[in-house]
Design a protein around this motif. Structure first.
Motif, mmCIF file in Angstrom:
data_model
loop_
_atom_site.group_PDB
_atom_site.id
_atom_site.type_symbol
_atom_site.label_atom_id
_atom_site.label_comp_id
_atom_site.label_asym_id
_atom_site.label_seq_id
_atom_site.Cartn_x
_atom_site.Cartn_y
_atom_site.Cartn_z
ATOM 1 N N TRP A 1 0.923 -1.162 -0.085
ATOM 2 C CA TRP A 1 0.100 0.100 -0.052
ATOM 3 C C TRP A 1 0.938 1.349 0.015
ATOM 4 C CZ3 TRP A 1 -5.383 -0.492 0.961
ATOM 5 C CH2 TRP A 1 -5.957 -1.713 1.099
ATOM 6 N N LEU A 2 0.553 2.138 -0.674
ATOM 7 C CA LEU A 2 0.974 3.481 -0.627
ATOM 8 C C LEU A 2 0.246 4.216 0.268
ATOM 9 C CD1 LEU A 2 3.335 5.516 -1.741
ATOM 10 C CD2 LEU A 2 1.630 6.085 -3.388
ATOM 11 N N LEU A 3 0.875 4.951 1.360
ATOM 12 C CA LEU A 3 -0.052 5.700 2.557
ATOM 13 C C LEU A 3 0.647 7.208 2.377
ATOM 14 C CD1 LEU A 3 0.401 3.001 5.220
ATOM 15 C CD2 LEU A 3 -1.399 3.101 3.455
ATOM 16 N N VAL A 4 -0.258 7.878 2.917
ATOM 17 C CA VAL A 4 -0.060 9.492 3.488
ATOM 18 C C VAL A 4 -0.701 9.310 4.742
ATOM 19 C CG1 VAL A 4 0.163 11.739 3.115
ATOM 20 C CG2 VAL A 4 0.088 10.302 1.019
ATOM 21 N N ARG A 5 0.262 9.630 5.562
ATOM 22 C CA ARG A 5 -0.219 9.899 6.957
ATOM 23 C C ARG A 5 -0.458 11.620 7.472
ATOM 24 N NH1 ARG A 5 -2.936 6.249 6.371
ATOM 25 N NH2 ARG A 5 -3.027 4.276 7.241
ATOM 26 N N ALA A 6 -1.075 12.059 8.001
ATOM 27 C CA ALA A 6 -1.359 13.578 8.444
ATOM 28 C C ALA A 6 -0.503 13.657 9.586
ATOM 29 C CB ALA A 6 -2.917 13.850 8.705
ATOM 30 N N PRO A 7 -0.151 15.010 9.671
ATOM 31 C CA PRO A 7 0.782 15.412 10.885
ATOM 32 C C PRO A 7 -0.175 14.934 12.004
ATOM 33 C CG PRO A 7 0.612 17.115 9.207
ATOM 34 C CD PRO A 7 -0.443 16.195 8.763
ATOM 35 N N ILE A 8 0.485 14.565 13.194
ATOM 36 C CA ILE A 8 0.014 14.539 14.687
ATOM 37 C C ILE A 8 1.074 14.993 15.676
ATOM 38 C CG2 ILE A 8 0.847 12.049 14.668
ATOM 39 C CD1 ILE A 8 -1.374 11.294 16.165
ATOM 40 N N ALA B 1 -6.849 26.123 13.610
ATOM 41 C CA ALA B 1 -5.887 25.880 12.193
ATOM 42 C C ALA B 1 -6.399 24.849 11.518
ATOM 43 C CB ALA B 1 -4.746 25.446 12.912
ATOM 44 N N GLY B 2 -7.813 23.935 11.805
ATOM 45 C CA GLY B 2 -8.252 23.228 10.617
ATOM 46 C C GLY B 2 -8.049 21.659 11.238
ATOM 47 N N PHE B 3 -7.605 21.552 12.433
ATOM 48 C CA PHE B 3 -7.318 20.242 12.924
ATOM 49 C C PHE B 3 -8.448 19.699 13.966
ATOM 50 C CE2 PHE B 3 -3.151 21.633 12.001
ATOM 51 C CZ PHE B 3 -2.420 20.229 11.511
ATOM 52 N N LYS B 4 -9.469 19.499 12.985
ATOM 53 C CA LYS B 4 -10.756 19.192 13.453
ATOM 54 C C LYS B 4 -10.944 17.951 14.443
ATOM 55 C CE LYS B 4 -12.355 22.914 11.603
ATOM 56 N NZ LYS B 4 -12.465 24.198 12.526
ATOM 57 N N GLY C 1 -4.305 15.481 12.247
ATOM 58 C CA GLY C 1 -4.544 16.245 10.791
ATOM 59 C C GLY C 1 -5.648 15.042 10.180
ATOM 60 N N GLU C 2 -6.242 15.633 9.148
ATOM 61 C CA GLU C 2 -7.193 14.716 8.420
ATOM 62 C C GLU C 2 -6.576 14.466 6.963
ATOM 63 O OE1 GLU C 2 -10.125 18.223 6.866
ATOM 64 O OE2 GLU C 2 -10.765 17.240 8.639
ATOM 65 N N ASP C 3 -5.514 15.095 6.893
ATOM 66 C CA ASP C 3 -5.140 14.834 5.161
ATOM 67 C C ASP C 3 -4.378 13.480 5.109
ATOM 68 O OD1 ASP C 3 -5.415 17.661 4.107
ATOM 69 O OD2 ASP C 3 -4.618 18.178 6.011
ATOM 70 N N ARG C 4 -4.890 12.599 4.630
ATOM 71 C CA ARG C 4 -4.727 11.157 4.651
ATOM 72 C C ARG C 4 -4.865 10.716 3.127
ATOM 73 N NH1 ARG C 4 -5.908 7.664 9.513
ATOM 74 N NH2 ARG C 4 -5.439 6.147 8.081
ATOM 75 N N PHE C 5 -4.182 9.499 2.915
ATOM 76 C CA PHE C 5 -4.258 8.673 1.675
ATOM 77 C C PHE C 5 -3.734 7.629 1.757
ATOM 78 C CE2 PHE C 5 -2.197 7.753 -2.211
ATOM 79 C CZ PHE C 5 -3.232 7.991 -3.490
#
Length: 233
Positions: A99-106, A127-130, A148-152
């Motif tokens: 799998w290719l993954l992107v994990r958001a900042p934490i 800042a948008g970190f809901k 963060g919610e930016d993941r893939f």
């Protein structure tokens, strides 16, 4: 001043941060902020933090990621990645699913009391970190997890075989880089809000500098190395 369990634990984590920073084990784009935050504020400290990453992992299902031996990272990048780097890694995989993954900042902040924790939480949500909240409350402090919610995540190999054409894999890598950057820019905004709200900065000013001095497409074309990026800052 009476030394509390909070102060003792903070001393341990600050020492660990400095040691791991000297060993290049802390994400280089947040290290200066973490150091300033921990040294400047008596009522807060940070524990494990990550500025976001792209990774290749082997697993039959991502839901198995917590299972013993069922999930294994192959490689992690805390920066944009090139198509050739991904190809070089997957060319060495002869079996299993990848799998290719992107994990958001934490980030994990520990506040001395609940009021301090709520202040960090409000800044994070501004800042948008809901997807952030209070993780635990003890006599030693209140832990706030800023997520963060930016993941893939997408499967690219099954039974050792690439399941997408290479031209489409280029686009997938492109999207992964874009997703990573969105998360890192959101993190940069969080850092600046904390600098204003807690560290005494007078205004937001320009966004903090990161190594994103080029677009991810330019990065992909130039195929620059991580060391080149570090030297350019």
């Amino acid at each position: 001043m009476v030394r509390t369990n909070f102060d003792a634990r903070k001393a341990v984590f600050v020492k660990r941060l400095i040691e791991e920073g000297s060993q290049h084990r802390v994400d280089f784009d947040i290290y200066d902020f973490l150091l300033a935050f921990n040294k400047s504020l008596n009522d807060y400290y940070t524990t494990s933090s990550c500025s976001g990453r792209i990774a290749l992992a082997k697993a039959p299902r991502l839901s198995y990621s917590k299972g013993s031996g069922l999930f294994k990272f192959i490689v992690k990048w805390h920066r944009p990645v090139t198509y050739s780097e991904v190809i070089n890694v997957i060319s060495g995989i002869s079996e299993g699913d990848a799998w290719l993954l992107v994990r958001a900042p934490i980030m994990h902040f520990v506040a001395r009391d609940l009021n301090g924790a709520l202040k960090i939480l409000r800044i994070a949500r501004d800042a948008g970190f809901k997807h952030s909240g209070i993780y635990s409350v003890t006599h030693d402090g209140v832990v706030v997890e800023v997520q963060g919610e930016d993941r893939f995540e997408v499967p690219i190999m099954i039974n050792g075989s690439l399941i997408v054409p290479k031209d489409e894999l280029r686009r997938i890598v492109d999207i992964a880089n874009e997703t990573l950057m969105f998360g890192k820019f959101r993190l940069a905004h969080l850092i600046r809000l904390i600098e204003v709200g807690l560290l005494g900065k007078t205004d937001l000013g320009n966004m903090p500098r990161t190594y994103f001095q080029e677009s991810y497409r330019e990065f992909n074309i130039k195929n620059v190395s991580l060391m080149d990026i570090k030297d350019s800052i």
